[in-house]
Design an enzyme around this catalytic site. Sequence first.
Site, PDB file in Angstrom:
ATOM      1  N   SER A  52       0.820  -1.217   0.000  1.00 60.77           N
ATOM      2  CA  SER A  52       0.000   0.000   0.000  1.00 60.77           C
ATOM      3  C   SER A  52       0.855   1.268   0.000  1.00 60.77           C
ATOM      4  O   SER A  52       2.032   1.257   0.387  1.00 60.77           O
ATOM      5  CB  SER A  52      -0.917   0.011   1.221  1.00 60.77           C
ATOM      6  OG  SER A  52      -1.718  -1.142   1.241  1.00 60.77           O
TER       7      SER A  52
HETATM    8  C1  LIG Z   1      -3.112  -4.137  -0.803  1.00 61.96           C
HETATM    9  S1  LIG Z   1      -2.472  -5.720  -0.436  1.00 61.96           S
HETATM   10  C2  LIG Z   1      -1.997  -5.543   1.238  1.00 61.96           C
HETATM   11  C3  LIG Z   1      -0.813  -4.744   1.516  1.00 61.96           C
HETATM   12  C4  LIG Z   1      -0.182  -5.141   2.824  1.00 61.96           C
HETATM   13  N1  LIG Z   1      -0.970  -4.791   3.967  1.00 61.96           N
HETATM   14  C5  LIG Z   1       1.207  -4.600   2.894  1.00 61.96           C
HETATM   15  O1  LIG Z   1       1.528  -3.862   3.834  1.00 61.96           O
HETATM   16  O2  LIG Z   1       1.996  -4.949   2.006  1.00 61.96           O
HETATM   17  C6  LIG Z   1      -3.910  -6.750  -0.106  1.00 61.96           C
HETATM   18  C7  LIG Z   1      -3.559  -8.166   0.288  1.00 61.96           C
HETATM   19  O3  LIG Z   1      -4.763  -8.801   0.711  1.00 61.96           O
HETATM   20  C8  LIG Z   1      -4.697 -10.148   0.332  1.00 61.96           C
HETATM   21  N2  LIG Z   1      -6.047 -10.720   0.399  1.00 61.96           N
HETATM   22  C9  LIG Z   1      -7.068 -10.590  -0.478  1.00 61.96           C
HETATM   23  N3  LIG Z   1      -8.153 -11.263  -0.049  1.00 61.96           N
HETATM   24  C10 LIG Z   1      -7.815 -11.822   1.133  1.00 61.96           C
HETATM   25  C11 LIG Z   1      -8.499 -12.643   2.087  1.00 61.96           C
HETATM   26  N4  LIG Z   1      -9.774 -13.055   1.892  1.00 61.96           N
HETATM   27  N5  LIG Z   1      -7.846 -13.026   3.198  1.00 61.96           N
HETATM   28  C12 LIG Z   1      -6.550 -12.655   3.419  1.00 61.96           C
HETATM   29  N6  LIG Z   1      -5.846 -11.893   2.550  1.00 61.96           N
HETATM   30  C13 LIG Z   1      -6.465 -11.478   1.438  1.00 61.96           C
HETATM   31  C14 LIG Z   1      -4.089 -10.068  -1.066  1.00 61.96           C
HETATM   32  O4  LIG Z   1      -3.581 -11.310  -1.497  1.00 61.96           O
HETATM   33  C15 LIG Z   1      -3.023  -8.995  -0.866  1.00 61.96           C
HETATM   34  O5  LIG Z   1      -1.781  -9.549  -0.521  1.00 61.96           O
END
Ligand SMILES: C[S@@+](CC[C@H](N)C(=O)[O-])C[C@H]1O[C@@H](n2cnc3c(N)ncnc32)[C@H](O)[C@@H]1O
Length: 205
Positions: A52
């Site tokens: 992000s």
């Molecule tokens: C915008 S990225 C997150 C960035 C992260 N917080 C960082 O600091 O790098 C969103 C993440 O959510 C994960 N994601 C999507 N759906 C999800 C779910 N149902 N449960 C857990 N993770 C999920 C994606 O694979 C992705 O890695």
Amino acid sequence: MVRTGIVGWGITDPAVIEVMGNVPRHAFVPEEYLSQAYNNHPLPIGYGQTISQPYIVALMTEALDLENGDRVLEIGTGSGYQAAVLAELGIDVYTIEIIGPLAETATMRLQELGYTNVMVRHGDGYYGWEEHARFDAIIVTAAPDHVPQPLLEQLKIGGVMVIPVGPVGGYQELWHITRQDEENYQSVSMGGVRFVPLTREVREE
Ligand SMILES: C[S@@+](CC[C@H](N)C(=O)[O-])C[C@H]1O[C@@H](n2cnc3c(N)ncnc32)[C@H](O)[C@@H]1O
């Protein structure tokens, strides 16, 4: 980055400002993006996912209104950067990632960087992490089209959840939700954001 993209964009909590300066974002981005690690925008981390934007990380962290020793659930570990920011604040972090290799890489990276107060789990974060509930705060870093009921239930009374909600591929609204009692929650919009969607398919590779 901290002077222009964090303080300059309106973050005022001194503890959040300090940790944003301490966490080495370059350790969380792929090698080909190293030169952009301290730019104030999201970057690809593989598997169609992103780390992000630093300002959004700071904004969401500040909104959680945390105290040292709080227990926080994060949905969407991604690179592990947001978890590291929380860990630097003295938070016990429980974080769930649905894509196996991202969960593995983040686990190793956080260990190597010495963050012992972060537990990473591979799975669907929609259901939260019942064994460690209830949480002082919950942060969701992927966007569902509704607020998952299990997450609402796993928030302590008085606890805060920050979550983007909206359609896949569009803009979402960032909600600040406070649990008032067993039944009631107060939701306040923090404005428009753009996150990757919360998916429901657990990927092993
Ligand atoms: C915008 S990225 C997150 C960035 C992260 N917080 C960082 O600091 O790098 C969103 C993440 O959510 C994960 N994601 C999507 N759906 C999800 C779910 N149902 N449960 C857990 N993770 C999920 C994606 O694979 C992705 O890695």
